[in-house]
Scaffold this motif. Structure first.
Motif, short mmCIF file in Angstrom:
data_model
loop_
_atom_site.label_atom_id
_atom_site.label_comp_id
_atom_site.label_asym_id
_atom_site.label_seq_id
_atom_site.Cartn_x
_atom_site.Cartn_y
_atom_site.Cartn_z
N ALA A 265 -16.90 -0.99 -3.81
CA ALA A 265 -15.73 -0.30 -3.04
C ALA A 265 -14.73 -0.13 -4.32
CB ALA A 265 -15.34 -0.95 -1.77
N VAL A 266 -13.87 0.96 -4.20
CA VAL A 266 -12.94 1.12 -5.24
C VAL A 266 -11.75 0.17 -5.20
CG1 VAL A 266 -13.32 3.83 -5.44
CG2 VAL A 266 -11.85 3.01 -3.64
N ILE A 267 -11.67 -0.45 -4.13
CA ILE A 267 -10.72 -1.59 -4.33
C ILE A 267 -11.35 -2.95 -3.74
CG2 ILE A 267 -8.59 -2.32 -3.12
CD1 ILE A 267 -7.77 0.38 -2.49
N GLY A 268 -11.23 -3.64 -4.66
CA GLY A 268 -12.06 -5.03 -4.48
C GLY A 268 -12.43 -5.50 -5.72
N PHE A 280 -13.55 -11.38 -2.31
CA PHE A 280 -12.16 -11.21 -2.61
C PHE A 280 -11.70 -11.60 -3.99
CE2 PHE A 280 -12.19 -10.66 1.90
CZ PHE A 280 -10.91 -9.99 2.29
N ASN A 281 -11.17 -10.67 -4.68
CA ASN A 281 -10.56 -10.90 -5.78
C ASN A 281 -8.98 -11.04 -5.63
OD1 ASN A 281 -9.87 -8.16 -5.42
ND2 ASN A 281 -10.38 -7.55 -7.42
N ASN A 282 -8.17 -11.15 -6.74
CA ASN A 282 -6.74 -11.58 -6.60
C ASN A 282 -6.09 -10.43 -6.10
OD1 ASN A 282 -7.02 -14.11 -7.75
ND2 ASN A 282 -6.73 -13.37 -9.69
N GLN A 283 -6.65 -9.05 -6.34
CA GLN A 283 -5.91 -7.67 -5.80
C GLN A 283 -6.10 -7.87 -3.99
OE1 GLN A 283 -8.14 -4.16 -6.20
NE2 GLN A 283 -6.35 -3.13 -6.73
N LEU A 284 -7.14 -8.05 -3.71
CA LEU A 284 -7.88 -8.00 -2.19
C LEU A 284 -6.88 -9.01 -1.66
CD1 LEU A 284 -11.42 -7.34 -1.57
CD2 LEU A 284 -9.31 -5.99 -0.63
N GLU A 285 -6.83 -10.21 -1.99
CA GLU A 285 -6.25 -11.44 -1.50
C GLU A 285 -4.78 -11.16 -1.30
OE1 GLU A 285 -4.38 -15.21 -3.70
OE2 GLU A 285 -6.54 -15.00 -4.03
N THR A 286 -4.05 -10.45 -2.31
CA THR A 286 -2.61 -10.37 -2.42
C THR A 286 -2.58 -9.30 -1.36
OG1 THR A 286 -2.36 -10.84 -4.65
CG2 THR A 286 -0.42 -9.68 -3.35
N THR A 314 -12.78 -15.76 6.46
CA THR A 314 -13.21 -14.33 5.92
C THR A 314 -12.82 -14.39 4.38
OG1 THR A 314 -12.60 -13.08 7.67
CG2 THR A 314 -12.70 -11.99 5.86
N VAL A 315 -11.66 -14.96 3.93
CA VAL A 315 -11.29 -15.07 2.48
C VAL A 315 -12.26 -15.93 1.79
CG1 VAL A 315 -9.50 -15.30 0.95
CG2 VAL A 315 -9.35 -13.99 3.05
N GLY A 316 -12.37 -17.20 2.22
CA GLY A 316 -12.89 -18.37 1.70
C GLY A 316 -14.38 -18.79 1.98
N ARG A 452 -0.36 -9.46 -12.75
CA ARG A 452 -0.02 -8.17 -12.34
C ARG A 452 -0.33 -7.48 -10.94
NH1 ARG A 452 -3.07 -3.11 -15.35
NH2 ARG A 452 -4.84 -3.87 -13.96
N GLU A 453 -1.40 -7.87 -10.64
CA GLU A 453 -1.94 -7.30 -9.12
C GLU A 453 -0.96 -8.21 -8.16
OE1 GLU A 453 -4.10 -7.90 -11.74
OE2 GLU A 453 -5.25 -6.07 -11.76
N VAL A 454 -1.13 -9.53 -8.29
CA VAL A 454 -0.31 -10.52 -7.48
C VAL A 454 1.33 -10.10 -7.35
CG1 VAL A 454 0.60 -12.78 -7.15
CG2 VAL A 454 -1.84 -12.49 -7.98
N SER A 455 1.76 -10.10 -8.51
CA SER A 455 3.27 -9.52 -8.55
C SER A 455 3.54 -8.07 -8.02
CB SER A 455 3.88 -9.70 -9.84
OG SER A 455 3.47 -8.99 -10.85
N GLY A 456 2.88 -7.06 -8.35
CA GLY A 456 2.74 -5.74 -8.02
C GLY A 456 2.69 -5.53 -6.49
N PHE A 457 1.55 -5.93 -6.17
CA PHE A 457 1.15 -5.69 -4.66
C PHE A 457 2.13 -6.65 -3.69
CE2 PHE A 457 -2.81 -3.48 -6.25
CZ PHE A 457 -2.45 -2.45 -5.42
N GLY A 458 2.46 -7.93 -4.21
CA GLY A 458 3.21 -8.92 -3.40
C GLY A 458 4.66 -8.22 -3.56
N ALA A 459 5.17 -7.54 -4.36
CA ALA A 459 6.38 -6.88 -4.39
C ALA A 459 6.54 -5.90 -3.26
CB ALA A 459 7.09 -6.47 -5.60
N LEU A 460 5.41 -5.03 -3.32
CA LEU A 460 5.34 -3.95 -2.39
C LEU A 460 5.19 -4.37 -1.07
CD1 LEU A 460 2.71 -1.55 -4.24
CD2 LEU A 460 5.38 -1.03 -3.69
#
Length: 476
Positions: A265-268, A280-286, A314-316, A452-460
């Motif tokens: 999938a394009v996100i994951g 789940f990678n860090n992007q999905l997890e966040t 689901t995640v773990g 990058r993914e954690v801070s970026g999507f975390g801030a949003l």
């Protein structure tokens, strides 16, 4: 008589000399590899991360002796001749009893795709007569299947960044509209963007739509429309919670039935460059932090444990997300949310006890997963003992630090996102779900290797959640 005795001694010595040892498995990486009519074939990802090199590939094969065949099993593979971007897969084949058709690795869970880090464990298992990580399955058109997979991974690599930007742009746009118009509708739409977008990405993968422009356009349009429609029909507290949490049973079913659907999938996960092959990678997890924590908050402290169990499995769980770092991050968020909802004083002692509980519960969950037959990089790391676990944690910290300055756009995203997180954290009044999200993001920055993914999507997510609280002290 003396000559006869000497001859007898020599004959005995020759009989006692062991024959030259032949390995059960021979690994060939060069053009001198033998040819086989019957073999299982696949695509080899030669390393991890954005770049690979011959040196890195040889390091992954270190400890495998030079081939001394004839052998029961022969592994034939190509590796990079120099250093280049990790966007090219190499041919790999295994010949021997039980190998015919398409290679399958239980460590990538994408049929036909093999990581170079699977080779050494496979050789060791075959030498010892154990079940190897790489096996094979029947496939009528192996080369056609591999060509299709290779092309799909190329399309996937081209789609990921635009898809991520599209999802981020929708979240931010809806959040800004919510703040500007003081509209709870737009606030709900911003928070629903993630579950709707992830569901859409899974649907596009299941339909095998791969052309980058088409995939990103459909993802953006469908997510925007469906999120707005759902926002209009989820005014009720429980309806909103259900819409937020629905993504978790969806992922649980998809990962249990067809892991490959999630992987491409394009996100994951990012199987195309060996970053993460499944789960789940860090992007999905966040991305799922806000739906998980807000959903639990809306349902209240009595249902919070049930929500936490659904999300953590689901995640773990190894058969699903297999994300050990995600388990710790979400446990921290859920426990902090529980403290806030129960009105427990946030003293230094209580926070220290909560931190200890996160670690203990995380290890317990991973242990239970292993007892019931689960296997992932997390169970292997913990199973390797304290030294292996410490080494893996150290590697993650180094990778996280390097990720801050790996590219100019990573530095830019982090440089903007961290001040936003601090700004949100300092705002008053305080909200339980938002504080739990901020705690989870802080833990994620410590235990994960994608700042990058954690801070970026975390801030949003923090902005969207803050603006929702400000526009909806209570749901309509």
């Amino acid at each position: 008589m003396r000559a006869i005795l000497l001859a007898a001694v020599l004959a005995t010595a020759l009989l006692c000399v062991a024959p030259a040892h032949a390995e059960r498995v021979g690994v060939y990486t060069g053009p001198d590899a033998p040819a086989f009519a019957r073999k299982a074939s696949g695509l080899l990802v030669p390393g991890r991360g954005p770049e690979v090199s011959r040196e890195e590939a040889l390091d992954a094969l270190e400890g495998i002796p030079p081939p001394r065949c004839p052998c029961d099993y022969v592994v034939l593979l190509r590796i990079p001749s120099g250093k280049h971007a990790n966007d090219r897969r190499y041919p790999i084949a295994i010949a021997g009893p039980g190998y015919d058709g398409l290679l399958v690795s239980d460590r990538t869970r994408v049929p036909g795709l093999v990581s170079i880090f699977d080779i050494k464990p496979t050789v060791e298992a075959l030498e010892e007569g154990r079940e190897p990580p790489i096996t094979s399955r029947a496939e009528p058109n192996v080369q056609e299947r591999l060509d299709s997979l290779d092309a799909r991974l190329d399309d996937l690599d081209d789609s990921r960044t635009p898809a991520g930007f599209a999802l981020a742009a929708l979240m931010l746009t809806f959040a800004i509209l919510a703040r500007a118009r003081r509209s709870v509708l737009w606030a709900r739409a911003s928070l629903l963007t993630v579950p709707v977008g992830l569901s859409t990405a899974l649907a596009l993968s299941a339909l095998e739509l791969t052309e980058p422009a088409t995939v990103v356009s459909v993802l953006a349009v469908v997510t925007a429309v469906v999120a707005l429609v759902l926002a209009r029909f989820t005014r009720n507290r429980f309806a909103f919670a259900a819409a937020l949490l629905a993504i978790f049973p969806v992922y649980l079913i998809v990962l249990g039935i067809s892991t490959e659907t999630s992987s491409v999938a394009v996100i994951g996960p990012r199987p195309e460059n060996g970053g993460r092959f499944y789960g789940f990678n860090n992007q999905l997890e966040t991305l799922v932090l806000a739906p998980a924590l807000l959903g639990a908050y809306l349902l209240g402290s009595r249902l919070l444990p049930a929500v936490a169990i659904l999300v953590l499995v689901t995640v773990g769980a190894s058969f699903a997300g297999a994300d050990g770092g995600g388990v710790l991050v979400l446990l921290a968020g859920f426990l902090f949310l529980w403290l806030r909802l129960r009105g427990v004083p946030l003293t230094l002692r209580n926070l220290a006890l909560t931190g200890a509980a996160v670690v203990v519960l995380g290890l317990l969950l991973v242990g239970l997963d292993a007892v019931f037959g689960g296997e992932s990089h997390v169970t292997r790391s913990i199973g390797g003992g304290p030294a292996q676990l410490a080494e893996d944690i150290g590697d993650r910290l180094v990778a996280s630090a390097e990720g801050v300055v790996s590219t100019w756009h990573s530095a830019l995203v982090i440089g903007v996102s961290i001040p936003v997180l601090i700004w949100v954290a300092l705002r008053r009044p305080r909200y339980a779900a938002l504080d739990a999200l901020l705690v989870a993001v802080a833990v994620s920055l410590l235990v994960n290797d994608a700042p990058r993914e954690v801070s970026g999507f975390g801030a949003l997510s923090a902005l969207a959640l803050r603006f929702w609280h400000e526009t909806a002290e209570r749901l309509e």
